[in-house]
Write a protein that holds these residues in place. Structure first.
Motif, mmCIF file in Angstrom:
data_model
loop_
_atom_site.group_PDB
_atom_site.id
_atom_site.type_symbol
_atom_site.label_atom_id
_atom_site.label_comp_id
_atom_site.label_asym_id
_atom_site.label_seq_id
_atom_site.Cartn_x
_atom_site.Cartn_y
_atom_site.Cartn_z
ATOM 1 N N UNK A 1 83.337 33.556 38.315
ATOM 2 C CA UNK A 1 83.839 34.766 37.666
ATOM 3 C C UNK A 1 84.069 34.549 36.166
ATOM 4 N N UNK A 2 83.683 35.555 35.379
ATOM 5 C CA UNK A 2 83.983 35.575 33.952
ATOM 6 C C UNK A 2 84.608 36.930 33.638
ATOM 7 N N UNK A 3 85.592 36.931 32.758
ATOM 8 C CA UNK A 3 86.338 38.163 32.493
ATOM 9 C C UNK A 3 85.488 39.271 31.890
ATOM 10 N N UNK A 4 84.347 38.916 31.294
ATOM 11 C CA UNK A 4 83.508 39.953 30.702
ATOM 12 C C UNK A 4 82.551 40.577 31.717
ATOM 13 N N UNK A 5 82.639 40.141 32.964
ATOM 14 C CA UNK A 5 81.760 40.696 33.999
ATOM 15 C C UNK A 5 82.355 41.969 34.579
ATOM 16 N N UNK A 6 81.499 42.764 35.187
ATOM 17 C CA UNK A 6 81.935 43.976 35.874
ATOM 18 C C UNK A 6 82.218 43.632 37.332
ATOM 19 N N UNK A 7 83.396 44.021 37.837
ATOM 20 C CA UNK A 7 83.854 43.601 39.165
ATOM 21 C C UNK A 7 82.850 43.924 40.268
ATOM 22 N N UNK A 8 82.429 45.167 40.359
ATOM 23 C CA UNK A 8 81.551 45.580 41.446
ATOM 24 C C UNK A 8 80.187 44.925 41.390
ATOM 25 N N UNK A 9 79.650 44.796 40.187
ATOM 26 C CA UNK A 9 78.347 44.150 40.033
ATOM 27 C C UNK A 9 78.436 42.675 40.406
ATOM 28 N N UNK A 10 79.525 42.026 39.994
ATOM 29 C CA UNK A 10 79.741 40.624 40.375
ATOM 30 C C UNK A 10 79.836 40.476 41.887
ATOM 31 N N UNK A 11 80.609 41.360 42.540
ATOM 32 C CA UNK A 11 80.773 41.283 43.992
ATOM 33 C C UNK A 11 79.450 41.531 44.696
ATOM 34 N N UNK A 12 78.683 42.508 44.209
ATOM 35 C CA UNK A 12 77.389 42.768 44.839
ATOM 36 C C UNK A 12 76.457 41.568 44.677
ATOM 37 N N UNK A 13 76.505 40.907 43.522
ATOM 38 C CA UNK A 13 75.664 39.727 43.315
ATOM 39 C C UNK A 13 76.008 38.624 44.306
ATOM 40 N N UNK A 14 77.296 38.460 44.623
ATOM 41 C CA UNK A 14 77.686 37.480 45.637
ATOM 42 C C UNK A 14 77.182 37.917 47.013
ATOM 43 N N UNK A 15 77.231 39.225 47.275
ATOM 44 C CA UNK A 15 76.794 39.742 48.573
ATOM 45 C C UNK A 15 75.285 39.587 48.757
ATOM 46 N N UNK A 16 74.523 39.651 47.681
ATOM 47 C CA UNK A 16 73.075 39.495 47.801
ATOM 48 C C UNK A 16 72.715 38.179 48.473
ATOM 49 N N UNK A 17 73.292 37.096 47.986
ATOM 50 C CA UNK A 17 72.988 35.766 48.540
ATOM 51 C C UNK A 17 73.491 35.633 49.967
ATOM 52 N N UNK A 18 74.669 36.167 50.237
ATOM 53 C CA UNK A 18 75.255 36.021 51.562
ATOM 54 C C UNK A 18 74.516 36.842 52.611
ATOM 55 N N UNK A 19 74.109 38.055 52.241
ATOM 56 C CA UNK A 19 73.532 38.976 53.225
ATOM 57 C C UNK A 19 72.055 38.740 53.495
ATOM 58 N N UNK A 20 71.360 38.060 52.591
ATOM 59 C CA UNK A 20 69.919 37.862 52.785
ATOM 60 C C UNK A 20 69.607 37.220 54.139
ATOM 61 N N UNK A 21 70.212 36.069 54.508
ATOM 62 C CA UNK A 21 69.928 35.499 55.827
ATOM 63 C C UNK A 21 70.482 36.346 56.973
#
Length: 441
Positions: A94-114
């Protein structure tokens, strides 16, 4: 993370995996994750009692048959380490200049693929079972096939709190948050006991599992010293022991099939205390663990295992079933705990299971790293669209929990599956994309 030299979907070279993964990694967190996975998969293999007779498949539980073994679950219940690792990894990313929802979705991309691949495989398999063996067989298999996906759903929702937790600036603030969550777990248990309905405690799915996530964030932000971690672990463990003797709680920290009040489905205050001492014990031991993981051979194994962590988690139950029923085919069931040679048969099943799991790991791990068209485009939304994307990821996580409860072949489970897929697709749309760019595998 730096760009990996590994091609998406390629068979990993252990040395290359280790070299790439070591850059910017907290090796202690990676050891915790893969170590917990090993305990979970071999623990599940040991707990299963299975055979086939004239009445069909018979399934039992080792702890239900031998209740004297239940204290071992206080060591074997390692799910807090998964959530701690997720909290720590999220805090590092996490970096403070990131957007919360976009950051969370980016984490979900890797997790949900398999997960998508897993659901596609089981959906096809259950359709074939329904057409050949009937609806009842498909329903039974459908319940078991997605039971472990509760973790994915709860994990997605708890990740949403990581950016807020990174705002904590002191160990005292972290202690206040953990104490508040502990009180919340106690109140939820009180309601559950008052109405005599286990699902009145559903709120503890979030409250209890947020505890190791918060400690993981505190560990990553260096808010917890070793001495404080040791003291906190000792206090929490002592409180857990006392609570077993004076409270309404049972000893087992896993599902046995014979418990009157489950500590895990949904979680209880007892499991919350377990989360605290196990997480703090990791924080206290992180330094020696990190130095041990710096050994080249150790790190290659840890890095390669973490590369296929979701493959191990998702597919170890099917691998156990293959091992158990293959041994049944040659008359080597591990089912009757009083039968001569039972423990040798159980050890044999563990060995066969390990071989099956290695084969599945090599076959399916590349799917974790092969970008999916459209889904894996790099998220780029900001503002309202980003917040909506994050909220949809949380809704998708809640739907996965319901799917795990209801099963994949039940109408309610199918509705939950559809809700999950729709929520994640909508999150993908709201998250936007940088045209032509894929997230790094």
């Amino acid at each position: 993370m730096p760009h990996s030299r590994l091609a998406a979907g390629a068979t990993p070279n252990p040395r290359e995996v280790a070299d790439d993964a070591a850059l910017g990694r907290d090796r202690a967190v990676d050891v915790a994750r893969i170590g917990a996975l090993v305990v979970v998969m071999f623990g599940h293999c040991a707990l299963l009692l299975a055979t086939i007779d004239s009445s069909g498949v018979r399934i039992g539980n080792l702890l239900g048959a031998l209740p004297a073994l239940t204290p071992l679950t206080w060591v074997a219940q390692v799910m807090p380490l998964f959530f701690l690792a997720g909290g720590a990894a999220g805090a590092y990313a996490w970096r403070n200049d990131k957007s919360w929802g976009t950051w969370l979705f980016s984490r979900a991309q890797r997790l949900c693929r398999p997960v998508f691949w897993y659901l596609a495989a089981w959906g096809t398999g259950l359709l074939a079972v329904r057409l050949t063996l009937g609806a009842s067989s498909a329903q039974g298999l459908g319940r078991e096939s997605v039971a472990l996906l509760w973790f994915v759903g709860v994990y997605l929702v708890t990740l949403a709190f990581v950016p807020a937790l990174t705002r904590l600036r002191s160990g005292r603030a972290l202690a206040v948050v953990v104490a508040g969550l502990l009180c919340g777990a106690a109140v939820t248990d009180g309601i559950r006991l008052a109405v005599d309905d286990p699902w009145a405690g559903t709120g503890n799915l979030l409250i209890v599992w947020l505890i190791p996530v918060a400690i993981g964030v505190g560990y990553a932000r260096r808010l917890i010293g070793v001495r404080i971690a040791v003291v906190a672990a000792a206090v929490a463990l002592t409180a857990q022991i006392v609570l077993v003797f004076v409270g309404p709680y049972e000893v087992s920290l896993v599902v046995t099939g014979a418990e009157r009040m489950s500590n895990v489905s949904p979680p209880t205050l007892l499991l919350a205390l377990h989360c605290i001492w196990m997480s703090c014990a990791f924080v206290a031991a992180a330094g020696p663990i990190r130095r041990w993981a710096a050994r080249p051979r150790v790190w290659r194994a840890v890095a390669a295992g973490n590369r296929g962590a979701m493959t191990i988690y998702l597919w170890h139950i099917p691998a156990i079933a293959v091992a158990a029923f293959a041994l049944h085919g040659v008359g080597l069931d591990a089912y009757d705990v009083d039968a001569p040679g039972f423990w040798w048969l159980l050890a044999l099943r563990e060995a066969v299971f390990a071989g099956v799991m290695v084969a599945l790991f090599r076959l399916l791990t590349p799917l974790e790293h092969r970008p999916l068209p459209w889904w894996d485009r790099q998220a780029a939304a900001r503002g309202v669209r980003s917040w909506v994307a994050g909220a949809l990821v949380c809704a998708g996580g809640a739907a996965v929990v319901l799917m795990a409860k209801n099963g994949l072949a039940e109408p309610a489970g199918l509705v939950s599956l559809g809700t999950f897929l729709a929520a994640m697709a909508a999150a993908r749309v709201c998250a936007g994309s940088a045209r032509g760019l894929f997230r790094q595998p």
